[in-house]
Design a protein around this motif. Structure first.
Motif, short mmCIF file in Angstrom:
data_model
loop_
_atom_site.label_atom_id
_atom_site.label_comp_id
_atom_site.label_asym_id
_atom_site.label_seq_id
_atom_site.Cartn_x
_atom_site.Cartn_y
_atom_site.Cartn_z
N TYR A 55 48.37 48.89 47.93
CA TYR A 55 47.12 48.91 47.08
C TYR A 55 46.04 47.97 47.90
CZ TYR A 55 49.80 51.14 43.13
OH TYR A 55 50.40 52.14 42.48
N ALA A 56 44.99 48.56 48.12
CA ALA A 56 43.85 47.77 48.72
C ALA A 56 43.30 46.59 47.83
CB ALA A 56 42.63 48.67 48.73
N MET A 62 45.43 38.86 47.93
CA MET A 62 46.53 38.04 48.48
C MET A 62 45.77 37.50 49.87
SD MET A 62 48.70 37.98 46.43
CE MET A 62 50.26 37.19 47.21
N GLY A 63 44.54 38.11 50.19
CA GLY A 63 44.07 37.55 51.37
C GLY A 63 44.34 38.06 52.49
N LYS A 180 48.45 42.28 32.50
CA LYS A 180 48.12 41.58 33.75
C LYS A 180 47.70 42.48 34.77
CE LYS A 180 48.92 37.54 32.09
NZ LYS A 180 48.20 36.34 31.96
N GLN A 181 48.33 43.75 34.95
CA GLN A 181 48.18 44.77 36.00
C GLN A 181 47.77 46.12 35.32
OE1 GLN A 181 51.89 43.52 38.29
NE2 GLN A 181 50.44 44.14 39.75
N THR A 215 52.38 47.41 44.81
CA THR A 215 52.00 46.92 43.52
C THR A 215 50.35 46.66 43.24
OG1 THR A 215 52.25 45.03 41.80
CG2 THR A 215 51.90 44.28 44.06
N PRO A 216 49.66 47.28 42.12
CA PRO A 216 48.21 47.07 41.93
C PRO A 216 47.96 45.42 41.91
CG PRO A 216 49.36 48.29 40.47
CD PRO A 216 50.40 47.84 41.19
N GLU A 217 46.58 45.25 42.04
CA GLU A 217 46.21 43.86 42.01
C GLU A 217 46.54 43.29 40.38
OE1 GLU A 217 41.72 43.18 41.44
OE2 GLU A 217 41.50 45.27 40.59
#
Length: 245
Positions: A55-56, A62-63, A180-181, A215-217
Motif C-alpha cells: 500500500y503506497a 514508514m519512510g 486505527k486502519q 497492510t494499509p496506513e
C-alpha cells in the motif's frame, strides 16, 4: 461459504461451516465465541508468504519507497495463532505493532501459475494480523526476529470462499475498539493474481499456505493487555489480546 477450523468438546480437530454465529459440524452446532469450542487458525500452512509495502500510503508512513516488484518475506508455522488467542510478544521490546492484512489461502499445490489462472488456485480468504517487532526489524535484513516470533501471525476467524469477499473489500484494524486502519483491497499496488504469479515463479505453494497481501496506513504500537481486531468485508473479525512481558 465460511469454514471454521476448531477443536470440539472431545478434543478432536474439526472443520465446520459458519451459520450466523454458530458453527455446524454434522448434526452438532456450537456458538462461535464461547467456551464450547476452541477456534483454531482456519488453515495449517507450511508457510506464510508476506508482502511488504503493498500500500503506497503505508510505505510512505514508514519512510520507505514503493518497491518496483513485490517485496517478499516469510513467516513460519510457529508464527500462526488463532482467533481469541493471547499473543505474547518478545520481552524487552519498545515497539510491537499491529498490521491488518487480507490473507489469501491457497487451495492446491502450485508452481509457475500465470496471472490469468491465479485465482483458480485460491481456496478462500482470511484475516491476518502481521504482528511486528519493530526493534529488531529495523536492525536486520531477513526480519526473523522482527516478523517470525511465536504468535506473530494470527489468522481467522474463518476461511471465506471467494464469492463471500467483495471486490474492494475494506481492511480495518481496531485497538481497544478504536479504529486505527481503514483501507481497501482496491489500494493494493500488486493485486492478488500478480502476487501468486510472482511467488510461484520462485517457489511451490502448498494447500493451506497463506499469502498476506500487505497492510494499509495506520499501523501502530500495542501495549500490554490491548485487544486488537482485524476486520475484512466478507470474512469477519479476528480478535486477539496482546501480552507484553
Amino acid at each position: 461459504m465460511k469454514y471454521v477450523r476448531f477443536r470440539d468438546p472431545a478434543g478432536a480437530v474439526r472443520r465446520g461451516t459458519l451459520e450466523d454465529d454458530r458453527v455446524r459440524f454434522g448434526n452438532q452446532t456450537y456458538a462461535l465465541d464461547s467456551d464450547e469450542i476452541d477456534v483454531l487458525a482456519p488453515t495449517d500452512p507450511s508457510k506464510i508468504v508476506c508482502i511488504g509495502r503493498n500500500y503506497a500510503d503505508h510505505a510512505d508512513e514508514m519512510g520507505n519507497d514503493v518497491p518496483d516488484r513485490p517485496l517478499l518475506f516469510l513467516k513460519p508455522p510457529n508464527a500462526v495463532a488463532g482467533h481469541g488467542d493471547t499473543i505474547t510478544a518478545p520481552a524487552g521490546k519498545d515497539r510491537i505493532d499491529y498490521e491488518a492484512e487480507l490473507g489469501v489461502v491457497i487451495g492446491e499445490q502450485c508452481r509457475h501459475v500465470p496471472v490469468s489462472d491465479a485465482m483458480d488456485v485460491v481456496e478462500g480468504f482470511t484475516c491476518v494480523n502481521d504482528i511486528s517487532n519493530r526493534d529488531d526489524q529495523e536492525q536486520e535484513q531477513n526480519w526473523i526476529r522482527g516478523k517470525a516470533f511465536d504468535g506473530a501471525a494470527p489468522l481467522g476467524p474463518v476461511l471465506a470462499t471467494p464469492d463471500e469477499v467483495p471486490d474492494g473489500a475494506s481492511v480495518q484494524s481496531r485497538v481497544n475498539g478504536d479504529l486505527k486502519q481503514d483501507g481497501s483491497t482496491d489500494q493494493l499496488i500488486f493485486p492478488i493474481s500478480e502476487l501468486i504469479a510472482e511467488i510461484t515463479s520462485y517457489l511451490t505453494l502448498e494447500p493451506g499456505d497463506v499469502i498476506a497481501t500487505g497492510t494499509p496506513e495506520g499501523v501502530g504500537p500495542l501495549e500490554d493487555g490491548d485487544t486488537v481486531e482485524i476486520e475484512i468485508d466478507g470474512v469477519g473479525t479476528l480478535e486477539n489480546t496482546v501480552r507484553r512481558p
